[in-house]
Design an enzyme around this catalytic site. Structure first.
Site, PDB file in Angstrom:
ATOM      1  N   LYS A 183     -80.626  -1.725 -55.431  1.00 17.54           N
ATOM      2  CA  LYS A 183     -79.604  -2.779 -55.416  1.00 17.54           C
ATOM      3  C   LYS A 183     -79.034  -2.879 -54.012  1.00 17.54           C
ATOM      4  O   LYS A 183     -78.340  -1.979 -53.552  1.00 17.54           O
ATOM      5  CB  LYS A 183     -78.453  -2.460 -56.383  1.00 17.54           C
ATOM      6  N   GLU A 259     -74.500   9.132 -49.051  1.00 19.08           N
ATOM      7  CA  GLU A 259     -74.217   8.983 -47.614  1.00 19.08           C
ATOM      8  C   GLU A 259     -72.963   8.130 -47.512  1.00 19.08           C
ATOM      9  O   GLU A 259     -73.008   6.927 -47.799  1.00 19.08           O
ATOM     10  CB  GLU A 259     -75.391   8.287 -46.924  1.00 19.08           C
ATOM     11  N   CYS A 294     -71.516   3.665 -40.018  1.00 17.35           N
ATOM     12  CA  CYS A 294     -70.922   4.817 -40.703  1.00 17.35           C
ATOM     13  C   CYS A 294     -70.502   5.883 -39.699  1.00 17.35           C
ATOM     14  O   CYS A 294     -69.439   6.470 -39.815  1.00 17.35           O
ATOM     15  CB  CYS A 294     -71.884   5.390 -41.716  1.00 17.35           C
ATOM     16  N   GLU A 393     -60.923   5.228 -42.180  1.00 16.95           N
ATOM     17  CA  GLU A 393     -62.127   4.580 -41.655  1.00 16.95           C
ATOM     18  C   GLU A 393     -61.825   3.082 -41.532  1.00 16.95           C
ATOM     19  O   GLU A 393     -61.574   2.410 -42.528  1.00 16.95           O
ATOM     20  CB  GLU A 393     -63.309   4.801 -42.594  1.00 16.95           C
TER      21      GLU A 393
HETATM   22  P1  NAD Z   1     -69.333  -0.075 -50.679  1.00 22.23           P
HETATM   23  O1  NAD Z   1     -69.117   1.308 -51.197  1.00 22.23           O
HETATM   24  O2  NAD Z   1     -68.284  -1.079 -50.911  1.00 22.23           O
HETATM   25  O3  NAD Z   1     -70.668  -0.694 -51.313  1.00 22.23           O
HETATM   26  C1  NAD Z   1     -71.925  -0.074 -51.151  1.00 22.23           C
HETATM   27  C2  NAD Z   1     -72.828  -0.496 -52.294  1.00 22.23           C
HETATM   28  O4  NAD Z   1     -72.320   0.051 -53.507  1.00 22.23           O
HETATM   29  C3  NAD Z   1     -72.921  -2.005 -52.501  1.00 22.23           C
HETATM   30  O5  NAD Z   1     -74.259  -2.327 -52.840  1.00 22.23           O
HETATM   31  C4  NAD Z   1     -71.984  -2.231 -53.683  1.00 22.23           C
HETATM   32  O6  NAD Z   1     -72.297  -3.376 -54.425  1.00 22.23           O
HETATM   33  C5  NAD Z   1     -72.206  -0.969 -54.495  1.00 22.23           C
HETATM   34  N1  NAD Z   1     -71.131  -0.588 -55.412  1.00 22.23           N
HETATM   35  C6  NAD Z   1     -69.799  -0.845 -55.298  1.00 22.23           C
HETATM   36  N2  NAD Z   1     -69.135  -0.309 -56.358  1.00 22.23           N
HETATM   37  C7  NAD Z   1     -70.047   0.307 -57.139  1.00 22.23           C
HETATM   38  C8  NAD Z   1     -69.980   1.051 -58.356  1.00 22.23           C
HETATM   39  N3  NAD Z   1     -68.828   1.286 -58.979  1.00 22.23           N
HETATM   40  N4  NAD Z   1     -71.126   1.556 -58.882  1.00 22.23           N
HETATM   41  C9  NAD Z   1     -72.306   1.364 -58.251  1.00 22.23           C
HETATM   42  N5  NAD Z   1     -72.442   0.647 -57.119  1.00 22.23           N
HETATM   43  C10 NAD Z   1     -71.322   0.138 -56.548  1.00 22.23           C
HETATM   44  O7  NAD Z   1     -69.692   0.086 -49.134  1.00 22.23           O
HETATM   45  P2  NAD Z   1     -69.988  -1.089 -48.073  1.00 22.23           P
HETATM   46  O8  NAD Z   1     -68.698  -1.763 -47.771  1.00 22.23           O
HETATM   47  O9  NAD Z   1     -71.161  -1.892 -48.505  1.00 22.23           O
HETATM   48  O10 NAD Z   1     -70.465  -0.235 -46.816  1.00 22.23           O
HETATM   49  C11 NAD Z   1     -69.578   0.327 -45.919  1.00 22.23           C
HETATM   50  C12 NAD Z   1     -69.383   1.803 -46.202  1.00 22.23           C
HETATM   51  O11 NAD Z   1     -70.653   2.442 -46.199  1.00 22.23           O
HETATM   52  C13 NAD Z   1     -68.571   2.510 -45.148  1.00 22.23           C
HETATM   53  O12 NAD Z   1     -67.672   3.405 -45.755  1.00 22.23           O
HETATM   54  C14 NAD Z   1     -69.624   3.268 -44.352  1.00 22.23           C
HETATM   55  O13 NAD Z   1     -69.142   4.388 -43.679  1.00 22.23           O
HETATM   56  C15 NAD Z   1     -70.603   3.628 -45.408  1.00 22.23           C
HETATM   57  N6  NAD Z   1     -71.905   3.909 -44.822  1.00 22.23           N
HETATM   58  C16 NAD Z   1     -72.334   5.214 -44.730  1.00 22.23           C
HETATM   59  C17 NAD Z   1     -73.566   5.512 -44.133  1.00 22.23           C
HETATM   60  C18 NAD Z   1     -74.041   6.935 -44.013  1.00 22.23           C
HETATM   61  O14 NAD Z   1     -75.224   7.137 -43.681  1.00 22.23           O
HETATM   62  N7  NAD Z   1     -73.221   7.931 -44.253  1.00 22.23           N
HETATM   63  C19 NAD Z   1     -74.358   4.478 -43.638  1.00 22.23           C
HETATM   64  C20 NAD Z   1     -73.896   3.158 -43.729  1.00 22.23           C
HETATM   65  C21 NAD Z   1     -72.674   2.897 -44.338  1.00 22.23           C
END
Ligand code: NAD
Length: 492
Positions: A183, A259, A294, A393
């Site tokens: 997804k 992650e 991230c 963050e």
């Molecule tokens: P997010 O957590 O809002 O969403 C990530 C994904 O999770 C999306 O596909 C979203 O639709 C899905 N999602 C949201 N709620 C969910 C639930 N309850 N159950 C299952 N899936 C769900 O994050 P974002 O805004 O898309 O990305 C930014 C974040 O990602 C930042 O915190 C960043 O640090 C982190 N990030 C971490 C890494 C790493 O390698 N550590 C890499 C890239 C981004």
């Protein structure tokens, strides 16, 4: 490739299940271009029934297509061809990635697409390298472990590097013989569909690589809770990661790789060689992808004697950046993903300044020449460990600056109460660098550089609330396998 006309890009939407597009669903989400806010397409939201269809399809493909049972070198050959097709598809994939995300097309063409291809190739090479072990037992027994795929992996990706983040999930999962239901973020749903098409063209059996569209609450939640999902791998925010871990615990104690977010420090000592290079590194680590990374190096910790000098040099690099649409030639500061996210960045900076921080640079919207949300790289000093911009963050180009006088003080400031994703140490003193490498609680520490190379063997992942498990490296491959222990009595 430096620019393109967004009006000429046609996207194909929907879910991708069993090798076919399925554009069904009563509820749809509009998808906007971050560069100008124009809605250019929509995707259906997969409900529990659609997730069931996708996962059951994947499960059937896992059991019947021969993907898991074929000679591993044959699986590797198909995945290498998949990698070649991805690399060769740059003219299609790069604009597709750029139009819907914050990745300038020049960067998408020069880095995101070839890096995605190379990551797939890297894991293809793993397919026949890890079958299990023979254990030492008494002479009457034979003890061994057999590495086996889980079955169907549920993968959930964020919006900040849509292709690359998805490839870190799917490549090791597929190489290990699993089927995948991916997804993507509802904000960046399209480029991974092209990956799924190319996988089929390469010879990955239909149903082994599926994509479902939708939001987190409906689609993501239903995916991780599905009883046939054997393991969940997620990249995104710490809050969502915790919700996913709880859902996995409730529905079958499924293993998770998470992650998550970060608030990574960059420690600069007065002996750091070539301060101009250091300034470029620090600026790049917070302004790259407009800070929507991230492991953005968002907390600058600098030895007091060089703090002003370094800040000025960083400001000079910031001033050179050119805000603009992802399809415009010469863009080096891309948009913020959405207006609400830009408003959030603005609010955090505003509250931090109101609580006593000094705004040294930026702190305002930038003009990118389109109606998208652009934000100038920003430096805030006179902050403490409790300042909101130091603690939270921001996920934008906001750098906080704190000074230290001793190594101990630097180490103390480097530790974040919650996050431990990455850190940078810049010094000419090897002993000090190694003491800090040991001392800093973070899953990645870079010395006299910041960020990864293309050394896929080096795993990446966070400590503390920045995550569990690793992407990349041997570790990510092993995390897509489960190990069966076998003990055979050899006595006649
Ligand atoms: P997010 O957590 O809002 O969403 C990530 C994904 O999770 C999306 O596909 C979203 O639709 C899905 N999602 C949201 N709620 C969910 C639930 N309850 N159950 C299952 N899936 C769900 O994050 P974002 O805004 O898309 O990305 C930014 C974040 O990602 C930042 O915190 C960043 O640090 C982190 N990030 C971490 C890494 C790493 O390698 N550590 C890499 C890239 C981004």
């Amino acid at each position: 490739m430096d620019s393109f006309d967004p009006a000429k890009i046609v996207v194909r939407g929907g879910h991708f299940i069993g090798g076919e597009y399925v554009d069904e669903g009563a509820v749809r989400i509009d998808v906007a271009r971050p560069s100008d806010g124009v809605v250019y397409a929509s995707v259906p939201v997969a409900d529990a029934a659609m997730i069931d269809r996708a996962v059951e399809n994947a499960w059937t493909a896992f059991r019947t297509s021969g993907w898991a049972r074929m000679a591993p070198r044959e699986r590797a050959r198909i995945l290498r061809r998949f990698a070649d097709l991805v690399a060769a598809d740059v003219e299609t994939l790069a604009p597709l990635e750029a139009i819907g995300s914050t990745r300038p097309v020049r960067d998408a063409a020069a880095w995101d697409v070839p890096y995605t291809a190379e990551g797939i190739r890297f894991y293809a090479e793993f397919a026949d390298k890890l079958g299990g072990e023979v254990m030492s037992t008494d002479h009457d027994h034979l003890g061994l472990t057999i590495a086996e795929p889980y079955g169907v992996i549920g993968a959930i990706a964020p919006w900040n590097f849509p292709l690359v983040m998805a490839s870190w999930k799917i490549a090791p999962a597929l190489a290990a013989g699993n089927a995948v239901v991916l997804k993507p973020s509802e904000m960046t749903p399209f480029s991974v569909l092209r990956l799924a098409e190319l996988a089929i063209e390469a010879g990955v059996p239909r149903g082994i690589f599926n994509v479902v569209q939708g939001d987190g609450r409906t689609t993501g939640d239903a995916l991780v809770r599905h009883p046939r999902i054997g393991k969940v791998t997620f990249t995104g925010s710490t809050r969502t990661g915790a919700a996913i871990m709880a859902a996995c615990a409730e529905t079958g104690t499924k293993p998770v790789t998470l992650e998550l977010g970060g608030k990574s420090p960059q420690l600069v000592f007065a002996d750091a060689p070539r301060l101009d290079d250091v300034a470029r590194r620090i600026a790049g680590a917070i302004a790259g992808n407009a800070g929507q990374v991230c492991n953005a190096g968002s907390r600058l910790l600098v030895e007091r004697s060089i703090a002003d000098d370094l800040a000025l040099r960083i400001q000079r690099v910031f001033a050179e950046l050119k805000p603009g649409a992802t399809w415009a030639s010469g863009t080096t500061l891309p948009p913020i993903i959405s207006e609400p996210q830009a408003a959030r960045i603005e609010a955090i900076v505003g509250r931090t300044v109101a609580s006593g921080a000094q705004l040294r640079f930026g702190g305002e919207r930038a003009d990118g020449g389109t109606p998208g949300a652009f934000y100038t790289p920003t430096i805030l000093s006179n902050v403490t460990q409790h300042s909101e911009a130091v603690r939270e963050e921001v996920f934008g180009p906001v750098l906080t600056l704190q000074t230290f006088d001793t190594e101990e003080e630097a180490l103390e400031l480097a530790q974040h109460p919650e996050y431990g994703l990455a850190a940078g140490v810049h010094t000419a003193d090897l002993g000090r660098a190694l003491r800090l490498v040991r001392g800093i609680e973070a899953g990645n520490v870079w010395v006299n550089r910041y960020g990864r190379t293309s050394d896929f063997m080096i795993p990446t992942g966070g400590y503390k609330r920045s995550g569990i498990g690793k992407d990349l490296g041997r570790q990510a491959y092993e995390a897509n396998l489960r190990f069966k222990s076998v003990l055979i009595d050899l006595r006649p």
